[in-house]
Design a protein around this motif. Structure first.
Motif, PDB file in Angstrom:
ATOM      1  N   ARG A 106      31.718  -6.843  50.814  1.00 59.87           N
ATOM      2  CA  ARG A 106      31.571  -6.573  52.239  1.00 59.87           C
ATOM      3  C   ARG A 106      30.669  -7.607  52.916  1.00 59.87           C
ATOM      4  NH1 ARG A 106      33.509  -2.099  54.403  1.00 59.87           N
ATOM      5  NH2 ARG A 106      34.211  -0.371  53.079  1.00 59.87           N
ATOM      6  N   SER A 107      31.120  -8.097  54.066  1.00 56.73           N
ATOM      7  CA  SER A 107      30.341  -9.057  54.880  1.00 56.73           C
ATOM      8  C   SER A 107      29.788 -10.188  54.033  1.00 56.73           C
ATOM      9  CB  SER A 107      29.201  -8.331  55.603  1.00 56.73           C
ATOM     10  OG  SER A 107      29.710  -7.368  56.487  1.00 56.73           O
ATOM     11  N   TYR A 108      30.668 -10.808  53.248  1.00 56.26           N
ATOM     12  CA  TYR A 108      30.231 -11.927  52.421  1.00 56.26           C
ATOM     13  C   TYR A 108      29.917 -13.125  53.316  1.00 56.26           C
ATOM     14  CZ  TYR A 108      29.935 -15.362  48.711  1.00 56.26           C
ATOM     15  OH  TYR A 108      29.486 -16.350  47.858  1.00 56.26           O
ATOM     16  N   SER A 109      28.725 -13.662  53.166  1.00 55.94           N
ATOM     17  CA  SER A 109      28.260 -14.755  54.024  1.00 55.94           C
ATOM     18  C   SER A 109      28.618 -16.106  53.421  1.00 55.94           C
ATOM     19  CB  SER A 109      26.745 -14.658  54.211  1.00 55.94           C
ATOM     20  OG  SER A 109      26.264 -15.734  54.975  1.00 55.94           O
ATOM     21  N   SER A 110      29.408 -16.872  54.150  1.00 55.53           N
ATOM     22  CA  SER A 110      29.800 -18.209  53.702  1.00 55.53           C
ATOM     23  C   SER A 110      29.044 -19.260  54.504  1.00 55.53           C
ATOM     24  CB  SER A 110      31.307 -18.409  53.886  1.00 55.53           C
ATOM     25  OG  SER A 110      31.659 -19.750  53.614  1.00 55.53           O
ATOM     26  N   PRO A 111      28.181 -20.044  53.858  1.00 54.21           N
ATOM     27  CA  PRO A 111      27.411 -21.060  54.586  1.00 54.21           C
ATOM     28  C   PRO A 111      28.277 -22.201  55.084  1.00 54.21           C
ATOM     29  CG  PRO A 111      27.058 -21.281  52.235  1.00 54.21           C
ATOM     30  CD  PRO A 111      27.876 -20.037  52.423  1.00 54.21           C
ATOM     31  N   HIS A 112      29.444 -22.421  54.464  1.00 55.16           N
ATOM     32  CA  HIS A 112      30.304 -23.532  54.860  1.00 55.16           C
ATOM     33  C   HIS A 112      31.035 -23.223  56.168  1.00 55.16           C
ATOM     34  CE1 HIS A 112      29.485 -25.434  51.044  1.00 55.16           C
ATOM     35  NE2 HIS A 112      29.888 -24.343  50.401  1.00 55.16           N
ATOM     36  N   PHE A 118      30.146 -12.743  34.969  1.00 56.15           N
ATOM     37  CA  PHE A 118      28.887 -13.141  35.591  1.00 56.15           C
ATOM     38  C   PHE A 118      28.512 -14.546  35.120  1.00 56.15           C
ATOM     39  CE2 PHE A 118      27.902  -8.492  36.102  1.00 56.15           C
ATOM     40  CZ  PHE A 118      27.734  -8.526  37.478  1.00 56.15           C
ATOM     41  N   LEU A 119      27.867 -15.292  36.017  1.00 59.33           N
ATOM     42  CA  LEU A 119      27.414 -16.643  35.699  1.00 59.33           C
ATOM     43  C   LEU A 119      25.962 -16.811  36.132  1.00 59.33           C
ATOM     44  CD1 LEU A 119      30.472 -18.643  37.101  1.00 59.33           C
ATOM     45  CD2 LEU A 119      30.011 -18.192  34.697  1.00 59.33           C
ATOM     46  N   ASN A 120      25.280 -17.790  35.526  1.00 58.86           N
ATOM     47  CA  ASN A 120      23.938 -18.197  35.960  1.00 58.86           C
ATOM     48  C   ASN A 120      22.971 -17.019  36.104  1.00 58.86           C
ATOM     49  OD1 ASN A 120      24.773 -20.908  36.133  1.00 58.86           O
ATOM     50  ND2 ASN A 120      25.588 -20.561  38.190  1.00 58.86           N
ATOM     51  N   ASN A 121      22.794 -16.328  34.986  1.00 57.58           N
ATOM     52  CA  ASN A 121      21.823 -15.234  34.953  1.00 57.58           C
ATOM     53  C   ASN A 121      22.144 -14.153  35.990  1.00 57.58           C
ATOM     54  OD1 ASN A 121      19.554 -14.028  33.793  1.00 57.58           O
ATOM     55  ND2 ASN A 121      18.176 -14.878  35.346  1.00 57.58           N
ATOM     56  N   GLU A 122      23.452 -13.894  36.175  1.00 57.48           N
ATOM     57  CA  GLU A 122      23.963 -12.855  37.083  1.00 57.48           C
ATOM     58  C   GLU A 122      23.684 -13.156  38.557  1.00 57.48           C
ATOM     59  OE1 GLU A 122      22.432  -9.124  35.594  1.00 57.48           O
ATOM     60  OE2 GLU A 122      24.080  -8.962  34.154  1.00 57.48           O
ATOM     61  N   ASN A 123      23.380 -14.402  38.864  1.00 58.61           N
ATOM     62  CA  ASN A 123      23.224 -14.783  40.270  1.00 58.61           C
ATOM     63  C   ASN A 123      24.578 -15.058  40.923  1.00 58.61           C
ATOM     64  OD1 ASN A 123      20.329 -14.796  40.686  1.00 58.61           O
ATOM     65  ND2 ASN A 123      20.274 -16.510  39.245  1.00 58.61           N
ATOM     66  N   GLU A 124      25.598 -15.314  40.098  1.00 51.20           N
ATOM     67  CA  GLU A 124      26.940 -15.601  40.589  1.00 51.20           C
ATOM     68  C   GLU A 124      27.952 -14.770  39.808  1.00 51.20           C
ATOM     69  OE1 GLU A 124      26.290 -20.294  41.805  1.00 51.20           O
ATOM     70  OE2 GLU A 124      26.988 -19.770  39.792  1.00 51.20           O
ATOM     71  N   CYS A 183      35.421 -14.579  40.198  1.00 47.47           N
ATOM     72  CA  CYS A 183      36.409 -13.608  40.672  1.00 47.47           C
ATOM     73  C   CYS A 183      37.745 -14.282  40.975  1.00 47.47           C
ATOM     74  CB  CYS A 183      35.940 -12.920  41.966  1.00 47.47           C
ATOM     75  SG  CYS A 183      34.348 -12.097  41.881  1.00 47.47           S
ATOM     76  N   PHE A 184      38.807 -13.469  40.897  1.00 50.03           N
ATOM     77  CA  PHE A 184      40.107 -13.903  41.393  1.00 50.03           C
ATOM     78  C   PHE A 184      40.272 -13.297  42.782  1.00 50.03           C
ATOM     79  CE2 PHE A 184      44.631 -13.335  42.155  1.00 50.03           C
ATOM     80  CZ  PHE A 184      45.156 -14.568  41.795  1.00 50.03           C
ATOM     81  N   GLU A 185      40.406 -14.160  43.808  1.00 51.35           N
ATOM     82  CA  GLU A 185      40.526 -13.682  45.178  1.00 51.35           C
ATOM     83  C   GLU A 185      41.992 -13.469  45.519  1.00 51.35           C
ATOM     84  OE1 GLU A 185      38.467 -14.701  49.420  1.00 51.35           O
ATOM     85  OE2 GLU A 185      39.462 -16.365  48.398  1.00 51.35           O
ATOM     86  N   LEU A 186      42.330 -12.256  45.999  1.00 50.66           N
ATOM     87  CA  LEU A 186      43.724 -11.919  46.265  1.00 50.66           C
ATOM     88  C   LEU A 186      44.312 -12.705  47.430  1.00 50.66           C
ATOM     89  CD1 LEU A 186      42.920  -9.535  44.372  1.00 50.66           C
ATOM     90  CD2 LEU A 186      44.539  -8.153  45.673  1.00 50.66           C
ATOM     91  N   LYS A 242      37.427 -18.047  42.160  1.00 50.18           N
ATOM     92  CA  LYS A 242      36.282 -18.594  42.882  1.00 50.18           C
ATOM     93  C   LYS A 242      34.978 -18.032  42.313  1.00 50.18           C
ATOM     94  CE  LYS A 242      38.630 -19.178  47.362  1.00 50.18           C
ATOM     95  NZ  LYS A 242      38.585 -18.857  48.814  1.00 50.18           N
ATOM     96  N   THR A 243      33.904 -18.756  42.560  1.00 47.17           N
ATOM     97  CA  THR A 243      32.579 -18.298  42.166  1.00 47.17           C
ATOM     98  C   THR A 243      31.828 -17.851  43.415  1.00 47.17           C
ATOM     99  OG1 THR A 243      32.525 -19.836  40.294  1.00 47.17           O
ATOM    100  CG2 THR A 243      30.425 -18.933  41.030  1.00 47.17           C
ATOM    101  N   PHE A 244      31.369 -16.596  43.421  1.00 46.30           N
ATOM    102  CA  PHE A 244      30.672 -16.029  44.573  1.00 46.30           C
ATOM    103  C   PHE A 244      29.209 -15.783  44.221  1.00 46.30           C
ATOM    104  CE2 PHE A 244      35.097 -14.869  45.154  1.00 46.30           C
ATOM    105  CZ  PHE A 244      35.317 -15.067  46.513  1.00 46.30           C
ATOM    106  N   LYS A 245      28.340 -16.009  45.211  1.00 46.54           N
ATOM    107  CA  LYS A 245      26.923 -15.678  45.064  1.00 46.54           C
ATOM    108  C   LYS A 245      26.769 -14.166  45.250  1.00 46.54           C
ATOM    109  CE  LYS A 245      25.136 -19.927  44.938  1.00 46.54           C
ATOM    110  NZ  LYS A 245      24.305 -20.459  43.835  1.00 46.54           N
ATOM    111  N   VAL A 246      26.193 -13.510  44.260  1.00 49.44           N
ATOM    112  CA  VAL A 246      26.047 -12.052  44.312  1.00 49.44           C
ATOM    113  C   VAL A 246      25.245 -11.613  45.532  1.00 49.44           C
ATOM    114  CG1 VAL A 246      25.056 -10.051  43.131  1.00 49.44           C
ATOM    115  CG2 VAL A 246      26.272 -11.799  41.824  1.00 49.44           C
ATOM    116  N   SER A 247      24.211 -12.350  45.871  1.00 46.17           N
ATOM    117  CA  SER A 247      23.304 -11.952  46.952  1.00 46.17           C
ATOM    118  C   SER A 247      23.909 -12.133  48.339  1.00 46.17           C
ATOM    119  CB  SER A 247      22.005 -12.746  46.857  1.00 46.17           C
ATOM    120  OG  SER A 247      22.265 -14.134  46.954  1.00 46.17           O
ATOM    121  N   ARG A 248      25.006 -12.867  48.454  1.00 44.74           N
ATOM    122  CA  ARG A 248      25.583 -13.119  49.781  1.00 44.74           C
ATOM    123  C   ARG A 248      26.498 -11.995  50.252  1.00 44.74           C
ATOM    124  NH1 ARG A 248      26.993 -19.576  49.186  1.00 44.74           N
ATOM    125  NH2 ARG A 248      24.824 -20.297  49.155  1.00 44.74           N
ATOM    126  N   ALA A 249      26.785 -11.046  49.385  1.00 44.11           N
ATOM    127  CA  ALA A 249      27.580  -9.882  49.789  1.00 44.11           C
ATOM    128  C   ALA A 249      26.631  -8.796  50.284  1.00 44.11           C
ATOM    129  CB  ALA A 249      28.412  -9.367  48.625  1.00 44.11           C
TER     130      ALA A 249
END
Length: 299
Positions: free
Chosen positions: A142-148, A162-168, A171-174, A180-187
């Motif tokens: 929900r409300s994933y923030s994309s800096p780009h 999970f990647l990088n100590n669960e910071n990322e 996922c397969f995006e439908l 893609k690799t998503f930042k956990v904290s940006r959701a």
């Protein structure tokens, strides 16, 4: 001091780990506050991002100029966060620990990442993502923030790693049918959907090669190295040592898989008298093309 000298001095002031108001900056440079605003506009045109906190200012060091300046020693976001988290467990009364933490926070913009509300949301997201992985369910980020794109949108994905100590999270995006690799904290939140995975056969892990390039596709290479190239390879890319085989007469074979041939070409050209390409036709062609291009530049 001339205009450009003032602007360079202003850059130093705005990156000294403190925030300054325009009057302080004007006094330091011996100019007016109007001049400072004029310099701000010029810096923005050059690609610098000026961060304002109430009446005080500082430069965001995460721009192309500082990235190029620090390219040889810079940490990526995950490495910076890993080291910062290690510092979090150290003695807060230690002045050196505090100084290093402040530099990490300013250079890598980690202030937000360490706030209690942010940490709580991250833990909650990780818990839900782990539950979804175990049950093979889709989730809505929900409300994933994309800096780009500078947008906040919902993403329907199949999380599987999970990647990088669960910071990322990988996922397969439908919507895009891409891993893609998503930042956990940006959701802002993670919603587990009552829908099973439908694309598990398309899930691909992110592979990182010895040159620290990451991607899904990889290809094999085999190089014969002399002592000089062998030693430099291990010094610059320590992960390579696992893939080296001694063949005698101070020669070694490097057999590994890589995501990109770009760093391999650069490495071979830098030590071409000490390296033989044993396997990978594309690599040979790229090296030959680079040599031909350099020859044209010299002749």
């Amino acid at each position: 001091m001339n205009k450009y000298g003032n602007e360079l001095e202003l850059i130093l002031l705005l990156t000294d780990n403190h925030e300054h108001d325009t009057q302080e900056l004007a006094n330091s440079l011996g100019v007016t506050q109007r001049n400072i605003y004029y310099y701000f506009e010029n810096l923005k045109k050059y690609g610098f991002k000026i961060i304002k906190n109430r009446t005080k200012y500082r430069l965001d060091r995460r721009n192309q100029f500082f990235r190029k300046l620090n390219d040889s020693i810079a940490l990526n976001d995950s490495e910076a966060m890993f080291l910062y988290q290690m510092l979090m467990g150290q003695d807060d009364k230690n002045n050196m620990v505090q100084s290093i933490k402040v530099k990490f926070e300013r250079f890598y913009n980690l202030e937000l990442s360490t706030k209690p509300a942010h940490l709580k949301r991250r833990r909650r997201n990780i818990q839900k993502l782990r539950e979804a992985m175990e049950s093979h369910k889709m989730v809505r980020l929900r409300s994933y923030s994309s800096p780009h794109s500078k947008t906040k949108t919902d993403r329907i994905v199949e999380p599987f790693l999970f990647l990088n100590n669960e910071n990322e999270v990988r996922c397969f995006e439908l919507k895009t049918h891409v891993n893609k690799t998503f930042k956990v904290s940006r959701a802002h939140d993670v919603e587990i959907l009552d829908v099973d995975w439908m694309h598990e056969h398309e899930h691909k892990e992110l592979f990182t090669d010895i040159f620290m390039f990451s991607g899904e596709e990889k290809q094999s290479i085999c190089l014969e190295l002399g002592q000089l190239s062998h030693n430099l390879l291990i010094e610059e890319y320590p992960l390579s040592e696992t893939y080296l085989e001694e063949i005698g007469d101070e020669r070694w074979l490097l057999k590994t898989e890589v995501v990109s041939l770009v760093p391999v070409v650069r490495f071979v050209l830098g030590l071409f008298q000490d390296i033989k390409i044993i396997e990978n036709v594309e690599l040979k062609n790229l090296v030959e093309a680079q040599i031909a291009q350099m020859h044209k530049m010299i002749v």
